[in-house]
Design an enzyme around this catalytic site. Structure first.
Site, PDB file in Angstrom:
ATOM      1  CB  SER A 148      -1.044  -0.072   1.251  1.00  0.00           C
ATOM      2  OG  SER A 148      -1.471   1.207   1.322  1.00  0.00           O
ATOM      3  CE1 TYR A 161      -4.752  -1.873   5.220  1.00  0.00           C
ATOM      4  CE2 TYR A 161      -3.589   0.004   4.826  1.00  0.00           C
ATOM      5  CZ  TYR A 161      -4.226  -1.142   4.346  1.00  0.00           C
ATOM      6  OH  TYR A 161      -4.463  -1.083   2.950  1.00  0.00           O
ATOM      7  CE  LYS A 165      -2.180  -4.002   3.599  1.00  0.00           C
ATOM      8  NZ  LYS A 165      -2.270  -4.854   2.547  1.00  0.00           N
TER       9      LYS A 165
END
Ligand SMILES: NC(=O)c1ccc[n+]([C@@H]2O[C@H](COP(=O)([O-])OP(=O)(O)OC[C@H]3O[C@@H](n4cnc5c(N)ncnc54)[C@H](O)[C@@H]3O)[C@@H](O)[C@H]2O)c1
Length: 287
Positions: A148, A161, A165
């Site tokens: 990402s 998150y 990533k």
């Protein structure tokens, strides 16, 4: 692996996790259009069954399978099954992932574990299940993992998150080097969406998040609806870059460049962490 996207992939087997919605669904549609046989793997069986019926009606060859990528044994069984039924895998896309919002200390331990498990272990065990079989075939193949632009930035309230990533990007770079080190014919690529319109910020996807996360999730959902890239377009770009043999498979290079540039100057200056200017509004700081 270089060339026209269809020439590169047509006739090959693609395995796509998280195929039931969003980017996984879009990539599955594109793989079908390119003439690949597509394994649609998702934890929500109904979604991949419905998608399979639709894609079959359009002439594609697909295999819907219910899999929880957070469980290594299920990925192992998936790899065994796919190889037994369809043979060698040309393309593995470890796409399944979840967003978790909220302050680190308020996120319940089970949601932390689920996030790390799906987003990090799902990718690692996907590679562990498929890479040995790809290598044994001796044929060129490709493994692509969903990182990402969050792999190059930080954002309070999306800590869980971001952690995953950053990990996926580091894992993917190391995996690339391991293939180089051992002279293996496996292309390794990092897929880096900027912002693509999907269901990742849906309210229902936030089950188990702390109360305070609700507002942040809503703000992200609204931003995605306004500024997110069209899913079909994003998936076309992803396949073209994979076919061209790229390592950096980004949908919105200007967003990647912005995040990477900020990161470089942060590290170079050993600066204090700062909230990215573009994120201040999302966090309700400039009201
Ligand atoms: N949409 C974006 O803008 C964006 C940006 C950067 C990175 N990504 C990454 O792209 C990937 C896909 O995200 P999306 O936006 O399409 O999300 P999405 O929520 O729309 O779809 C994710 C799919 O994964 C499935 N899934 C969830 N947990 C699973 C599990 N344990 N096992 C198997 N399947 C599971 C869900 O059922 C769903 O069908 C994620 O890794 C995400 O981090 C997305």
């Amino acid at each position: 692996m270089m060339g026209n996207t269809r020439d590169v992939f047509a006739g090959g087997v693609a395995v796509i996790t998280g195929a039931g919605a969003g980017i996984g669904e879009g990539l599955s549609r594109r793989a079908g259009e390119l003439g690949m046989k597509v394994v649609l793997a998702d934890i929500v069986g109904d979604r991949v069954e419905t998608l399979a019926s639709e894609l079959r009606a359009g002439g594609a060859e697909v295999m819907p399978i219910t899999v929880d990528v957070g469980k290594p044994d299920e990925l192992e069984r998936l790899a065994e099954h796919v190889h037994a039924v369809w043979g060698d895998v040309r393309l593995l896309i470890n796409n399944a992932g979840i967003e978790t919002m909220g302050l680190s200390w308020e996120i319940p331990s089970h949601r932390w574990e689920q996030t790390l498990n799906v987003n990090i272990h799902g990718v690692i065990h996907g590679v562990r299940a498929f890479a040995p079989r790809m290598l044994a075939s001796g044929k060129p193949a490709c493994i692509a993992n969903l990182a990402s632009i969050g792999s190059f930035s930080v954002m309070p309230t999306q800590t869980a998150y971001m952690v995953t990533k950053h990990a996926v990007q580091a894992f993917t770079e190391c995996l690339y080097l391991e293939m180089q080190l051992t002279g293996k014919p496996i292309q390794v690529s990092s897929i880096i969406p900027g912002m693509v319109k999907t269901r990742i910020f849906d309210a229902t996807a936030g089950e188990g998040e702390p109360e305070g996360a609700h507002g942040y999730r809503t703000a992200m959902r609204e931003m995605m609806a306004s500024y997110g890239m069209d899913l079909t377009e994003a998936c076309r770009i992803i396949f073209d870059k994979l076919a061209a043999g790229e390592f950096w498979v980004d949908t919105q290079p200007e967003m990647t460049e912005g995040c990477v540039g900020d990161r470089i100057s942060f590290l170079k200056n050993r600066a204090f962490p700062a909230i990215p200017a573009a994120a201040r509004g999302l966090l309700g700081l400039d009201n």
